[in-house]
Design a protein around this motif. Structure first.
Motif, PDB file in Angstrom:
ATOM      1  N   SER A 132       2.828  -6.406 -51.679  1.00 47.41           N
ATOM      2  CA  SER A 132       2.298  -6.718 -50.345  1.00 47.41           C
ATOM      3  C   SER A 132       2.883  -8.033 -49.832  1.00 47.41           C
ATOM      4  O   SER A 132       3.150  -8.182 -48.643  1.00 47.41           O
ATOM      5  CB  SER A 132       0.766  -6.814 -50.392  1.00 47.41           C
ATOM      6  OG  SER A 132       0.218  -5.528 -50.585  1.00 47.41           O
ATOM      7  N   LYS A 180      11.459 -16.811 -45.134  1.00 49.57           N
ATOM      8  CA  LYS A 180      12.514 -17.429 -44.316  1.00 49.57           C
ATOM      9  C   LYS A 180      13.920 -17.384 -44.939  1.00 49.57           C
ATOM     10  O   LYS A 180      14.902 -17.337 -44.215  1.00 49.57           O
ATOM     11  CB  LYS A 180      12.145 -18.879 -43.999  1.00 49.57           C
ATOM     12  CG  LYS A 180      10.931 -18.964 -43.082  1.00 49.57           C
ATOM     13  CD  LYS A 180      11.138 -19.927 -41.945  1.00 49.57           C
ATOM     14  CE  LYS A 180       9.918 -20.030 -41.061  1.00 49.57           C
ATOM     15  NZ  LYS A 180       9.820 -18.939 -40.080  1.00 49.57           N
ATOM     16  N   ARG A 231      18.022 -14.282 -42.211  1.00 53.00           N
ATOM     17  CA  ARG A 231      17.184 -13.631 -41.186  1.00 53.00           C
ATOM     18  C   ARG A 231      16.954 -12.160 -41.551  1.00 53.00           C
ATOM     19  O   ARG A 231      16.773 -11.311 -40.673  1.00 53.00           O
ATOM     20  CB  ARG A 231      17.810 -13.755 -39.790  1.00 53.00           C
ATOM     21  CG  ARG A 231      17.946 -15.174 -39.271  1.00 53.00           C
ATOM     22  CD  ARG A 231      16.605 -15.886 -39.104  1.00 53.00           C
ATOM     23  NE  ARG A 231      15.744 -15.237 -38.132  1.00 53.00           N
ATOM     24  CZ  ARG A 231      14.418 -15.426 -38.063  1.00 53.00           C
ATOM     25  NH1 ARG A 231      13.808 -16.214 -38.920  1.00 53.00           N
ATOM     26  NH2 ARG A 231      13.702 -14.799 -37.153  1.00 53.00           N
ATOM     27  N   ASP A 241       8.273  -1.213 -39.130  1.00 56.06           N
ATOM     28  CA  ASP A 241       7.558  -0.738 -37.926  1.00 56.06           C
ATOM     29  C   ASP A 241       7.900   0.731 -37.686  1.00 56.06           C
ATOM     30  O   ASP A 241       7.014   1.543 -37.382  1.00 56.06           O
ATOM     31  CB  ASP A 241       7.956  -1.544 -36.679  1.00 56.06           C
ATOM     32  CG  ASP A 241       7.329  -2.939 -36.656  1.00 56.06           C
ATOM     33  OD1 ASP A 241       6.436  -3.214 -37.476  1.00 56.06           O
ATOM     34  OD2 ASP A 241       7.757  -3.749 -35.801  1.00 56.06           O
ATOM     35  N   ARG A 244       6.630   2.973 -40.727  1.00 54.01           N
ATOM     36  CA  ARG A 244       5.180   3.223 -40.744  1.00 54.01           C
ATOM     37  C   ARG A 244       4.802   4.353 -39.786  1.00 54.01           C
ATOM     38  O   ARG A 244       3.849   5.095 -40.042  1.00 54.01           O
ATOM     39  CB  ARG A 244       4.441   1.917 -40.414  1.00 54.01           C
ATOM     40  CG  ARG A 244       4.497   0.953 -41.592  1.00 54.01           C
ATOM     41  CD  ARG A 244       4.070  -0.461 -41.273  1.00 54.01           C
ATOM     42  NE  ARG A 244       4.241  -1.289 -42.482  1.00 54.01           N
ATOM     43  CZ  ARG A 244       4.192  -2.610 -42.514  1.00 54.01           C
ATOM     44  NH1 ARG A 244       3.979  -3.284 -41.393  1.00 54.01           N
ATOM     45  NH2 ARG A 244       4.355  -3.265 -43.652  1.00 54.01           N
ATOM     46  N   THR A 314       4.850  -3.431 -33.483  1.00 59.96           N
ATOM     47  CA  THR A 314       4.243  -3.817 -34.758  1.00 59.96           C
ATOM     48  C   THR A 314       2.758  -3.413 -34.840  1.00 59.96           C
ATOM     49  O   THR A 314       2.368  -2.716 -35.784  1.00 59.96           O
ATOM     50  CB  THR A 314       4.445  -5.323 -34.979  1.00 59.96           C
ATOM     51  OG1 THR A 314       5.845  -5.594 -34.850  1.00 59.96           O
ATOM     52  CG2 THR A 314       3.957  -5.753 -36.341  1.00 59.96           C
ATOM     53  N   GLU A 364       4.744   1.617 -47.825  1.00 57.88           N
ATOM     54  CA  GLU A 364       5.180   1.050 -46.533  1.00 57.88           C
ATOM     55  C   GLU A 364       4.073   0.196 -45.904  1.00 57.88           C
ATOM     56  O   GLU A 364       3.881   0.164 -44.687  1.00 57.88           O
ATOM     57  CB  GLU A 364       5.692   2.148 -45.600  1.00 57.88           C
ATOM     58  CG  GLU A 364       6.911   2.840 -46.233  1.00 57.88           C
ATOM     59  CD  GLU A 364       7.859   3.469 -45.261  1.00 57.88           C
ATOM     60  OE1 GLU A 364       7.922   3.019 -44.108  1.00 57.88           O
ATOM     61  OE2 GLU A 364       8.576   4.405 -45.697  1.00 57.88           O
ATOM     62  N   GLY A 365       3.383  -0.543 -46.772  1.00 53.53           N
ATOM     63  CA  GLY A 365       2.316  -1.440 -46.354  1.00 53.53           C
ATOM     64  C   GLY A 365       0.965  -0.793 -46.568  1.00 53.53           C
ATOM     65  O   GLY A 365       0.601   0.155 -45.870  1.00 53.53           O
ATOM     66  N   ARG A 376      -3.706 -10.047 -36.919  1.00 52.32           N
ATOM     67  CA  ARG A 376      -2.854 -11.199 -36.540  1.00 52.32           C
ATOM     68  C   ARG A 376      -2.420 -11.062 -35.092  1.00 52.32           C
ATOM     69  O   ARG A 376      -2.356 -12.043 -34.360  1.00 52.32           O
ATOM     70  CB  ARG A 376      -1.619 -11.256 -37.429  1.00 52.32           C
ATOM     71  CG  ARG A 376      -1.868 -11.925 -38.769  1.00 52.32           C
ATOM     72  CD  ARG A 376      -0.522 -12.086 -39.459  1.00 52.32           C
ATOM     73  NE  ARG A 376      -0.682 -12.624 -40.798  1.00 52.32           N
ATOM     74  CZ  ARG A 376       0.325 -12.801 -41.644  1.00 52.32           C
ATOM     75  NH1 ARG A 376       1.554 -12.473 -41.303  1.00 52.32           N
ATOM     76  NH2 ARG A 376       0.108 -13.296 -42.840  1.00 52.32           N
TER      77      ARG A 376
HETATM   78  N1  CAA Z   1       9.375  -7.206 -36.419  1.00 53.11           N
HETATM   79  C1  CAA Z   1      10.232  -8.257 -36.322  1.00 53.11           C
HETATM   80  N2  CAA Z   1      10.018  -9.446 -36.936  1.00 53.11           N
HETATM   81  C2  CAA Z   1       8.882  -9.570 -37.661  1.00 53.11           C
HETATM   82  C3  CAA Z   1       7.943  -8.541 -37.792  1.00 53.11           C
HETATM   83  C4  CAA Z   1       8.228  -7.315 -37.128  1.00 53.11           C
HETATM   84  N3  CAA Z   1       7.384  -6.282 -37.232  1.00 53.11           N
HETATM   85  N4  CAA Z   1       6.936  -8.944 -38.571  1.00 53.11           N
HETATM   86  C5  CAA Z   1       7.207 -10.211 -38.913  1.00 53.11           C
HETATM   87  N5  CAA Z   1       8.393 -10.598 -38.364  1.00 53.11           N
HETATM   88  C6  CAA Z   1       9.038 -11.895 -38.472  1.00 53.11           C
HETATM   89  C7  CAA Z   1       8.090 -12.987 -38.024  1.00 53.11           C
HETATM   90  O1  CAA Z   1       8.172 -13.172 -36.633  1.00 53.11           O
HETATM   91  C8  CAA Z   1       8.607 -14.178 -38.804  1.00 53.11           C
HETATM   92  O2  CAA Z   1       9.786 -14.630 -38.140  1.00 53.11           O
HETATM   93  P1  CAA Z   1      10.171 -16.209 -38.074  1.00 53.11           P
HETATM   94  O3  CAA Z   1      10.870 -16.476 -39.354  1.00 53.11           O
HETATM   95  O4  CAA Z   1      11.088 -16.269 -36.898  1.00 53.11           O
HETATM   96  O5  CAA Z   1       8.905 -16.986 -37.912  1.00 53.11           O
HETATM   97  C9  CAA Z   1       9.059 -13.579 -40.115  1.00 53.11           C
HETATM   98  O6  CAA Z   1       9.289 -12.187 -39.866  1.00 53.11           O
HETATM   99  C10 CAA Z   1       8.008 -13.707 -41.220  1.00 53.11           C
HETATM  100  O7  CAA Z   1       6.852 -13.009 -40.814  1.00 53.11           O
HETATM  101  P2  CAA Z   1       5.403 -13.373 -41.341  1.00 53.11           P
HETATM  102  O8  CAA Z   1       5.195 -14.859 -41.223  1.00 53.11           O
HETATM  103  O9  CAA Z   1       4.430 -12.491 -40.678  1.00 53.11           O
HETATM  104  O10 CAA Z   1       5.529 -13.048 -42.914  1.00 53.11           O
HETATM  105  P3  CAA Z   1       4.438 -12.934 -44.054  1.00 53.11           P
HETATM  106  O11 CAA Z   1       5.018 -13.413 -45.315  1.00 53.11           O
HETATM  107  O12 CAA Z   1       3.146 -13.535 -43.603  1.00 53.11           O
HETATM  108  O13 CAA Z   1       4.300 -11.345 -44.254  1.00 53.11           O
HETATM  109  C11 CAA Z   1       3.240  -9.185 -44.101  1.00 53.11           C
HETATM  110  C12 CAA Z   1       3.643 -10.521 -43.434  1.00 53.11           C
HETATM  111  C13 CAA Z   1       2.781  -8.344 -42.931  1.00 53.11           C
HETATM  112  C14 CAA Z   1       2.111  -9.341 -45.087  1.00 53.11           C
HETATM  113  C15 CAA Z   1       4.483  -8.534 -44.775  1.00 53.11           C
HETATM  114  O14 CAA Z   1       4.812  -9.216 -45.963  1.00 53.11           O
HETATM  115  C16 CAA Z   1       4.256  -7.073 -45.100  1.00 53.11           C
HETATM  116  O15 CAA Z   1       4.377  -6.199 -44.243  1.00 53.11           O
HETATM  117  N6  CAA Z   1       3.944  -6.765 -46.398  1.00 53.11           N
HETATM  118  C17 CAA Z   1       3.917  -5.378 -46.839  1.00 53.11           C
HETATM  119  C18 CAA Z   1       5.271  -4.995 -47.391  1.00 53.11           C
HETATM  120  C19 CAA Z   1       5.523  -3.518 -47.328  1.00 53.11           C
HETATM  121  O16 CAA Z   1       5.139  -2.831 -46.397  1.00 53.11           O
HETATM  122  N7  CAA Z   1       6.239  -3.001 -48.332  1.00 53.11           N
HETATM  123  C20 CAA Z   1       6.617  -1.629 -48.350  1.00 53.11           C
HETATM  124  C21 CAA Z   1       7.977  -1.479 -48.967  1.00 53.11           C
HETATM  125  S1  CAA Z   1       8.801   0.040 -48.707  1.00 53.11           S
HETATM  126  C22 CAA Z   1       7.997   1.201 -49.615  1.00 53.11           C
HETATM  127  O17 CAA Z   1       6.823   1.327 -49.510  1.00 53.11           O
HETATM  128  C23 CAA Z   1       8.693   2.121 -50.548  1.00 53.11           C
HETATM  129  C24 CAA Z   1       9.373   3.243 -49.915  1.00 53.11           C
HETATM  130  O18 CAA Z   1      10.550   3.414 -50.112  1.00 53.11           O
HETATM  131  C25 CAA Z   1       8.624   4.273 -49.143  1.00 53.11           C
END
Ligand code: CAA
Length: 380
Positions: A132, A180, A231, A241, A244, A314, A364-365, A376
């Motif tokens: 996560s 970052k 980045r 996005d 999901r 998002t 995927e989250g 948020r």
């Molecule tokens: N689109 C574009 N940019 C985004 C974004 C989005 N949806 N969400 C965040 N960002 C950007 C933010 O704007 C931020 O940018 P800056 O550096 O410019 O500030 C940067 O990304 C960091 O974002 P956060 O501060 O929100 O990061 P965070 O560490 O707090 O994480 C979280 C947020 C939502 C918890 C994220 O870690 C998350 O989604 N976790 C779940 C991970 C996940 O879904 N994993 C699944 C993996 S795939 C899988 O399941 C297997 C498969 O193959 C099917």
């Protein structure tokens, strides 16, 4: 607001439904039992152009949008969720970021091979200590001249066993913390140092491949970097996005299969001298399943259409996945209850659907991550 599909969209849905009912429904149990998808299914998916569904036409794909993809994925998953997730990850988690963030050269190099399915895609974000908290990943990418050297372990990689191209997220800065200092790389799976590790034995979607991907001194040219250095995390999140929405469509497909199985059983099964569908206790379950599925589908189509309009989705994608995955599990639970003891055996497909539905609340989250994303956005 238009709730009708266009003629072309209805055609896509009908073609997908026809394929899923003819080719996937009869194989779904086999896929589950053998732990893999029949090779001929990969070939039919190729013939039908489903690997290149969202890849632009100039790169050999069908150039369709997220709404059409959601229609396709609902149908595939109503037939076989293992096949559904395989196609979803390929289109949403690999084709999409190359299309959205790749250079012209990267698109020309990779999209045609993805469009035909000659290379299947996989998405390498998760690590043993970064689930996560994806921004906590520690796989490293270090510069060596113009090249990059990658080291690390990725887990829970869908399509890992047969993927030809991976998007790998790796830390490129030790000074920048958390999300970052991460970059995205396009990694051909035959690159020396890349290997496929443990294959997971899962509760459900057993026909799909879920493996470790191990990276040991993997040397990549500078051209492997997707987007800007450091980045990569926003690329990972933007990609999710879209992903999901795909998993939400998967959830609807599984939920719909549960509803259809429930209707059939309610008509066939007699107790107390009457088909059980004549009892209100059963009717209410069917009504609730159908209503929630329709509501989930509206959320999915809204998110898909909004992404197709070029807007960031998002919170909409998170709402769609949060709600649809809960509905899928509700439907699976009610379907099993309607089937009673028989549903708890493998005589009926609900046993598999029940197991398949569960993952939609996790990958995927996870559900609670979707809630964090939605909240948020409300508080921002
Ligand atoms: N689109 C574009 N940019 C985004 C974004 C989005 N949806 N969400 C965040 N960002 C950007 C933010 O704007 C931020 O940018 P800056 O550096 O410019 O500030 C940067 O990304 C960091 O974002 P956060 O501060 O929100 O990061 P965070 O560490 O707090 O994480 C979280 C947020 C939502 C918890 C994220 O870690 C998350 O989604 N976790 C779940 C991970 C996940 O879904 N994993 C699944 C993996 S795939 C899988 O399941 C297997 C498969 O193959 C099917």
């Amino acid at each position: 607001m238009d709730f009708q599909l266009t003629e072309d969209q209805a055609m896509v849905r009908d073609m997908a439904r026809d394929f899923a009912q003819k080719e996937l429904v009869p194989r779904a149990r086999k896929h589950d039992e053998q732990g893999s998808i029949d090779p001929e299914v990969f070939g039919i998916l190729k013939e039908l152009g489903f690997w290149g569904f969202t890849i632009p036409e100039e790169h050999g794909g069908a150039g369709l949008g997220n709404l059409e993809l959601a229609l396709l994925l609902e149908e595939l998953n109503a037939g076989c969720a293992s096949t559904g997730v395989t196609v979803s990850v390929h289109n949403s988690l690999l084709g999409s970021p190359i299309r959205r963030f790749g250079t012209q050269a990267q698109m020309e190099q990779w999209l045609p091979q993805l469009a035909t399915g000659d290379r299947i895609g996989c998405y390498c974000l998760t690590e043993p200590n970064a689930g996560s908290d994806a921004g906590g990943l520690i796989t490293s990418a270090v510069r060596d001249g113009d090249d990059w050297i990658l080291n690390g372990t990725k887990i829970f990689v869908t399509n890992g066993a047969f993927a030809g191209l991976a998007i790998v997220y790796a830390r490129t800065s030790t000074e920048l913390k958390g999300p970052k200092g991460i970059s995205a790389f396009l990694v051909p799976m035959e690159t020396p140092g890349v290997s496929v590790g443990k294959a997971e034995k899962k509760t459900g979607i057993r026909g799909s491949s879920t493996t470790e991907v191990l990276l040991e001194n993997v040397r990549l040219p500078a051209s492997a970097l997707l987007g800007e250095e450091n980045r990569g995390f926003p690329i990972a999140m933007d990609t999710l996005d879209g992903g999901r929405i795909g998993i939400a469509a998967q959830a609807i497909g599984i939920g719909r299969a549960c509803l259809e199985a429930s209707i059939k059983y309610a008509k066939d099964r007699e107790q107390f001298g009457s088909p059980i569908g004549n009892f209100q206790a059963i009717q209410w379950k069917l009504a609730d399943m159908s209503t929630r599925l329709d509501a989930a589908r509206l959320l999915v189509h809204r998110a898909a259409l909004t992404r197709d309009a070029g807007e960031r989705v998002t919170p909409q994608a998170a709402q769609a996945k949060l709600f649809a995955s809960t509905v899928a599990n509700f439907c699976a639970d009610e379907c099993l209850q309607i089937h009673g003891g028989a549903g708890y055996t493998d005589d009926f497909e609900v046993e598999r659907l029940f197991r398949d539905a569960r993952i939609t609340e996790i990958y995927e989250g996870a559900t609670d991550i979707q809630r964090i994303v939605i909240a948020r956005n409300l508080l921002a």
